[in-house]
Design a protein around this motif. Structure first.
Motif, PDB file in Angstrom:
ATOM      1  N   UNK A   1       0.826  -1.213   0.000  1.00 10.05           N
ATOM      2  CA  UNK A   1       0.000   0.000   0.000  1.00 10.05           C
ATOM      3  C   UNK A   1       0.858   1.261   0.000  1.00 10.05           C
ATOM      4  N   UNK A   2       2.000   1.229   0.699  1.00 12.86           N
ATOM      5  CA  UNK A   2       2.894   2.383   0.702  1.00 12.86           C
ATOM      6  C   UNK A   2       3.463   2.655  -0.684  1.00 12.86           C
ATOM      7  N   UNK A   3       3.874   1.592  -1.374  1.00 18.59           N
ATOM      8  CA  UNK A   3       4.398   1.761  -2.725  1.00 18.59           C
ATOM      9  C   UNK A   3       3.295   2.272  -3.655  1.00 18.59           C
ATOM     10  N   UNK A   4       2.098   1.701  -3.538  1.00 21.35           N
ATOM     11  CA  UNK A   4       0.978   2.114  -4.396  1.00 21.35           C
ATOM     12  C   UNK A   4       0.615   3.579  -4.192  1.00 21.35           C
ATOM     13  N   UNK A   5       0.721   4.048  -2.934  1.00 19.97           N
ATOM     14  CA  UNK A   5       0.339   5.421  -2.613  1.00 19.97           C
ATOM     15  C   UNK A   5       1.495   6.404  -2.724  1.00 19.97           C
ATOM     16  N   UNK A   6       2.697   5.903  -3.026  1.00 19.03           N
ATOM     17  CA  UNK A   6       3.862   6.771  -3.114  1.00 19.03           C
ATOM     18  C   UNK A   6       4.373   7.240  -1.770  1.00 19.03           C
ATOM     19  N   UNK A   7       3.973   6.556  -0.710  1.00 19.21           N
ATOM     20  CA  UNK A   7       4.437   6.919   0.628  1.00 19.21           C
ATOM     21  C   UNK A   7       5.866   6.424   0.833  1.00 19.21           C
ATOM     22  N   UNK A   8       6.647   7.148   1.635  1.00 23.96           N
ATOM     23  CA  UNK A   8       8.036   6.725   1.829  1.00 23.96           C
ATOM     24  C   UNK A   8       8.146   5.406   2.589  1.00 23.96           C
ATOM     25  N   UNK A   9       9.093   4.588   2.152  1.00 23.80           N
ATOM     26  CA  UNK A   9       9.424   3.335   2.832  1.00 23.80           C
ATOM     27  C   UNK A   9      10.813   3.506   3.423  1.00 23.80           C
ATOM     28  N   UNK A  10      10.915   3.372   4.731  1.00 28.93           N
ATOM     29  CA  UNK A  10      12.198   3.591   5.404  1.00 28.93           C
ATOM     30  C   UNK A  10      13.069   2.341   5.299  1.00 28.93           C
ATOM     31  N   UNK A  11      14.307   2.545   4.881  1.00 27.95           N
ATOM     32  CA  UNK A  11      15.258   1.445   4.740  1.00 27.95           C
ATOM     33  C   UNK A  11      16.449   1.689   5.649  1.00 27.95           C
ATOM     34  N   UNK A  12      16.788   0.691   6.437  1.00 23.49           N
ATOM     35  CA  UNK A  12      17.970   0.792   7.296  1.00 23.49           C
ATOM     36  C   UNK A  12      19.189   0.310   6.531  1.00 23.49           C
ATOM     37  N   UNK A  13      20.240   1.095   6.541  1.00 27.63           N
ATOM     38  CA  UNK A  13      21.536   0.735   5.937  1.00 27.63           C
ATOM     39  C   UNK A  13      21.426   0.220   4.506  1.00 27.63           C
ATOM     40  N   UNK A  14      20.750   0.945   3.674  1.00 31.81           N
ATOM     41  CA  UNK A  14      20.744   0.630   2.245  1.00 31.81           C
ATOM     42  C   UNK A  14      19.543  -0.139   1.767  1.00 31.81           C
ATOM     43  N   UNK A  15      19.451  -1.432   2.117  1.00 35.14           N
ATOM     44  CA  UNK A  15      18.381  -2.273   1.571  1.00 35.14           C
ATOM     45  C   UNK A  15      17.311  -2.643   2.589  1.00 35.14           C
ATOM     46  N   UNK A  16      17.500  -2.239   3.835  1.00 30.44           N
ATOM     47  CA  UNK A  16      16.525  -2.598   4.856  1.00 30.44           C
ATOM     48  C   UNK A  16      16.742  -4.003   5.387  1.00 30.44           C
ATOM     49  N   UNK A  17      15.915  -4.397   6.318  1.00 29.59           N
ATOM     50  CA  UNK A  17      16.065  -5.724   6.920  1.00 29.59           C
ATOM     51  C   UNK A  17      15.763  -6.816   5.905  1.00 29.59           C
ATOM     52  N   UNK A  18      16.287  -8.002   6.160  1.00 26.77           N
ATOM     53  CA  UNK A  18      15.993  -9.175   5.338  1.00 26.77           C
ATOM     54  C   UNK A  18      15.058 -10.105   6.120  1.00 26.77           C
ATOM     55  N   UNK A  19      14.080 -10.652   5.413  1.00 23.79           N
ATOM     56  CA  UNK A  19      13.109 -11.564   6.009  1.00 23.79           C
ATOM     57  C   UNK A  19      12.842 -12.702   5.017  1.00 23.79           C
ATOM     58  N   UNK A  20      12.203 -13.768   5.479  1.00 29.90           N
ATOM     59  CA  UNK A  20      11.728 -14.801   4.551  1.00 29.90           C
ATOM     60  C   UNK A  20      10.230 -15.025   4.770  1.00 29.90           C
ATOM     61  N   UNK A  21       9.418 -14.128   4.196  1.00 31.56           N
ATOM     62  CA  UNK A  21       7.964 -14.212   4.385  1.00 31.56           C
ATOM     63  C   UNK A  21       7.402 -15.479   3.758  1.00 31.56           C
ATOM     64  N   UNK A  22       6.287 -15.960   4.329  1.00 29.60           N
ATOM     65  CA  UNK A  22       5.706 -17.219   3.864  1.00 29.60           C
ATOM     66  C   UNK A  22       4.240 -17.039   3.515  1.00 29.60           C
ATOM     67  N   UNK A  23       3.851 -17.587   2.381  1.00 26.97           N
ATOM     68  CA  UNK A  23       2.473 -17.492   1.922  1.00 26.97           C
ATOM     69  C   UNK A  23       1.575 -18.380   2.777  1.00 26.97           C
ATOM     70  N   UNK A  24       0.351 -17.915   3.003  1.00 27.82           N
ATOM     71  CA  UNK A  24      -0.563 -18.635   3.883  1.00 27.82           C
ATOM     72  C   UNK A  24      -0.837 -20.058   3.394  1.00 27.82           C
ATOM     73  N   UNK A  25      -0.833 -20.290   2.087  1.00 31.30           N
ATOM     74  CA  UNK A  25      -1.085 -21.652   1.594  1.00 31.30           C
ATOM     75  C   UNK A  25       0.024 -22.618   1.997  1.00 31.30           C
TER      76      UNK A  25
END
Length: 289
Positions: A181-205
């Motif tokens: 939603x932030x990207x769609x609305x053009x709102x700023x996304x805060x990134x720490x040290x260049x690329x931001x944190x790394x995660x491994x999100x998982x789809x509900x299925x």
């Protein structure tokens, strides 16, 4: 087939799990505060944030999926009593109920956040963050893990630690839809040290496949539940930007990145190997239409 009780059955995990288990022929009972039309389960009208009694629950249950959590988890200290009732007190009551009624398996949804942050993927046998540093919500999850583990000599107990679950119809305040939603609305996304944190999100299925496979595993264990790819916040937002044909608006922060990635070797070997990549299911996250 089993008689299964699911708390949090109207949430992202519970609603998807109930469809899968119902299709497999299990009889479902859903703990809920209100009755929904066309539900694929027998409603059990219990408000876990209240002073409820275990006598209000059915007595013929084989398996419990305790997926419920307080929706006031961000509201500290005002929401602390609700978090305590739903996340800790209800866990204690459900475990007592499980023992008294002959439940065979208790499956509890904790959080990968109990590990804190680190540069390498977390293994299940690594220490979690000291209690005083966890915060109230994650502290409630850690406390409930201890309660659940205490019953391992009485029945099968499985603790699941999800890492950033996402999927269709998810609450827009959660991380993945919020970034979209932030990207769609053009709102700023805060990134720490260049690329931001790394995660491994998982789809509900993929989570549902893990939860379903837990029915057929007899060991009491703790499992990380994460996705098949490690992504930085920049990478995630770039994927959304490409889909939306928009350039994300990034705001750099001097904060050190606090990666939170779960090692998924154990679930991949024992329960289910997650396969769904975020780039494959972005239209599910799009809530604009």
């Amino acid at each position: 087939m089993s008689n299964i009780l699911i708390t949090g059955i109207t949430g992202l995990l519970g609603s998807h799990l109930s469809v899968e288990l119902s299709n497999l022929g299990h009889t479902l009972y859903g703990v809920t505060r209100r009755i929904y039309n066309k539900a694929n389960y027998e409603p059990v009208l219990v408000d876990l944030s209240s002073d409820w009694e275990i006598s209000e629950l059915p007595t013929n249950i084989d398996v419990i999926y305790h997926l419920a959590q307080s929706d006031k988890f961000r509201d500290f200290p005002a929401g602390a009593p609700d978090v305590f009732q739903v996340n800790i007190n209800s866990t204690a009551k459900l475990l007592d109920y499980a023992k008294k009624t002959g439940v065979k398996s208790f499956i509890y949804a904790s959080s990968g956040g109990v590990y804190g942050n680190g540069k390498e993927p977390f293994l299940e046998n690594e220490p979690i963050v000291p209690f005083g540093e966890l915060g109230y919500y994650l502290g409630s999850k850690a406390c409930s893990e201890i309660l659940v583990q205490s019953y391992a000599s009485e029945l099968q107990v499985i603790i699941l630690r999800p890492f950033f679950v996402y999927g269709k119809s998810q609450n827009r305040s959660m991380l993945i839809p919020r970034l979209f939603d932030n990207v769609a609305a053009g709102k700023p996304v805060e990134l720490s040290s260049g690329d931001g944190i790394k995660i491994n999100p998982i789809h509900v299925n993929d989570v549902v496949k893990v939860l379903t496979a837990s029915l057929h595993n007899s060991a009491s264990r703790t499992y990380n539940i994460g996705g098949p790819e490690i992504l930085s916040i920049r990478k995630i937002c770039n994927l959304f930007g490409s889909y939306l044909k928009k350039i994300p608006n990034y705001q750099n922060s001097s904060d050190l990145p606090k990666d939170l990635v779960g090692d998924i070797s154990l679930i991949s070997e024992v329960l289910h190997q997650p396969k769904i990549k975020l780039s494959e299911v972005i239209p599910e996250i799009d809530n604009r239409f």
